[in-house]
Design an enzyme around this catalytic site. Sequence first.
Site, short mmCIF file in Angstrom:
data_model
loop_
_atom_site.label_atom_id
_atom_site.label_comp_id
_atom_site.label_asym_id
_atom_site.label_seq_id
_atom_site.Cartn_x
_atom_site.Cartn_y
_atom_site.Cartn_z
N GLU A 155 0.81 -1.23 0.00
CA GLU A 155 0.00 0.00 0.00
C GLU A 155 0.84 1.28 0.00
O GLU A 155 0.83 2.05 0.96
CB GLU A 155 -0.96 0.00 1.19
N GLU A 357 -5.03 -8.81 0.53
CA GLU A 357 -5.59 -8.60 1.87
C GLU A 357 -7.08 -8.42 1.72
O GLU A 357 -7.54 -7.75 0.80
CB GLU A 357 -5.05 -7.32 2.54
C1 BGP Z 1 -4.15 -2.47 5.51
C2 BGP Z 1 -2.71 -2.67 5.95
C3 BGP Z 1 -2.52 -3.64 7.05
C4 BGP Z 1 -3.65 -3.74 8.06
C5 BGP Z 1 -5.03 -3.61 7.44
C6 BGP Z 1 -6.17 -3.45 8.41
O1 BGP Z 1 -4.32 -1.20 5.00
O2 BGP Z 1 -1.92 -3.10 4.86
O3 BGP Z 1 -1.28 -3.38 7.64
O4 BGP Z 1 -3.41 -3.00 9.16
O5 BGP Z 1 -5.08 -2.54 6.53
O6 BGP Z 1 -6.30 -2.12 8.82
P1 BGP Z 1 -6.23 -1.64 10.32
O7 BGP Z 1 -5.12 -2.37 10.93
O8 BGP Z 1 -5.99 -0.18 10.26
O9 BGP Z 1 -7.55 -1.97 10.93
#
Ligand code: BGP
Length: 457
Positions: A155, A357
Amino acid sequence: MGAAMSGPQTEGAYKKDHRLESFWDTWSDLSISDFYNKVGSYVGNNFYEKYEEDIKLFKSIHLDSFRTSIQWTRLMDQNQKLNPEGAAFYHKVCACARENDIELFMNLYHFDMPAYLFARGGWTSREVVEAYAAYARTAFREFGKEIRCWFTFNEPIVEPDQEYRHGAWYPFVKDARQGMQVQYHISLAHSLAVREFNKAKEEGYMLPDAQIGLINAFAPPYTKENPSPEDLEAVRMTDGIQNRWWLDLCMSGTLPKDVLDTLTEYGLAPEMRPGDEEILKCGRVDWLGFNYYQPNRVQAPLTKTDEAGYPKFADPYIWPERKMNIYRGWEIYPKGIYDFGMKMKNEYPDMKFFISENGMGVEHEDRFRSEDGEIQDDYRIEFVEDHLKWVMKAVEEGANCVGYHYWGVIDNWSWSNAFKNRYGFIEVDLMNNYTRRLKKSAHWIKSLIEQRDKGDN
Ligand code: BGP
């Protein structure tokens, strides 16, 4: 089928074996109250000690592959030389994945800038771009024979947005121009890393079938049902900066001309140097990862400028029918995964990708514990199932989507939200020495993969 996590969110052991300080550690030291329950970047979920147990657990639920990331702060020292103790840890992780016959996907950067480079300007500085290329070169040469699936960034849109445009993360800058400069520098860093990858491959350091990719949150942009030309313009620039910027870079080694033209018109274009075009040309990759949590709904900007006086391209649009994950504040819209698949099929048909993801973070999961102690996370099963159906539909209709990774396979530390929302198929008990325990969803994914292997779905 597999799952993802990252080094800075899992490893912990933040001062062990000469690991350097990261910018997250700096922020935690400066202002621990910014983190949920005052849990800073130091802890992770103790993957550093428990990696063997975790990899065995991943295998026990039949995952084919998992992704983590090397921490720049662990692999390199402050003179930009290899830290042998850090390297030894990642060699152990690679060996363990091999022994358990599970493929390890390795990413090089997951928002985790070393503090000493952050102090020199972080991604605002060209020197840091060069330092990243040197780090990538070291990693490829050190682990080239052990890892097949490599990624330069996770990202790359997040740091320009969170740290420099919206001021949500340290150093809390709200400067659209600086945000574009940072985005541009990360694009150069990515391209230089791909160049290093190809060089290392030519020189025999890598496995012959090694692949390089980039992972991004290519959130599909939507607007109102009957959009005005201004709404459509907001979609063009949102898609341009968040998606096409990276897609064009990865596909053809260029940046979208219409976006650069508009940025120039508004005085937001990044500073480019002679020779940069040649560097960007190296940015083409073998495949892409698509992180998908929520769609990006936008409309024409309600005010012409933001609070710092910079021109705005879009404002958020709230879809009246939206369904929310109330804990994370993110919309749940499984069809977005299909829409992105169709966009790839139509606009970038030669590029293969996987869902890198997709997941659901929920607060206070203890509420859902059954008498025998297992978290009954039916909402997570429903979430994954709903998304997988749309993945399958995209594949059936010709999208070149080759796999699915759930985020995060095991409860982990989530930036300023720390351990507020839990994502895992596997629970981590923070009050009991980070003990791992399968949730209902872990058994579900295991049986789903068993059915796939039997050819039932
Ligand atoms: C994505 C990232 C992850 C993870 C996920 C969930 O954007 O690549 O690292 O954190 O989001 O988001 P959050 O942890 O902010 O709830």
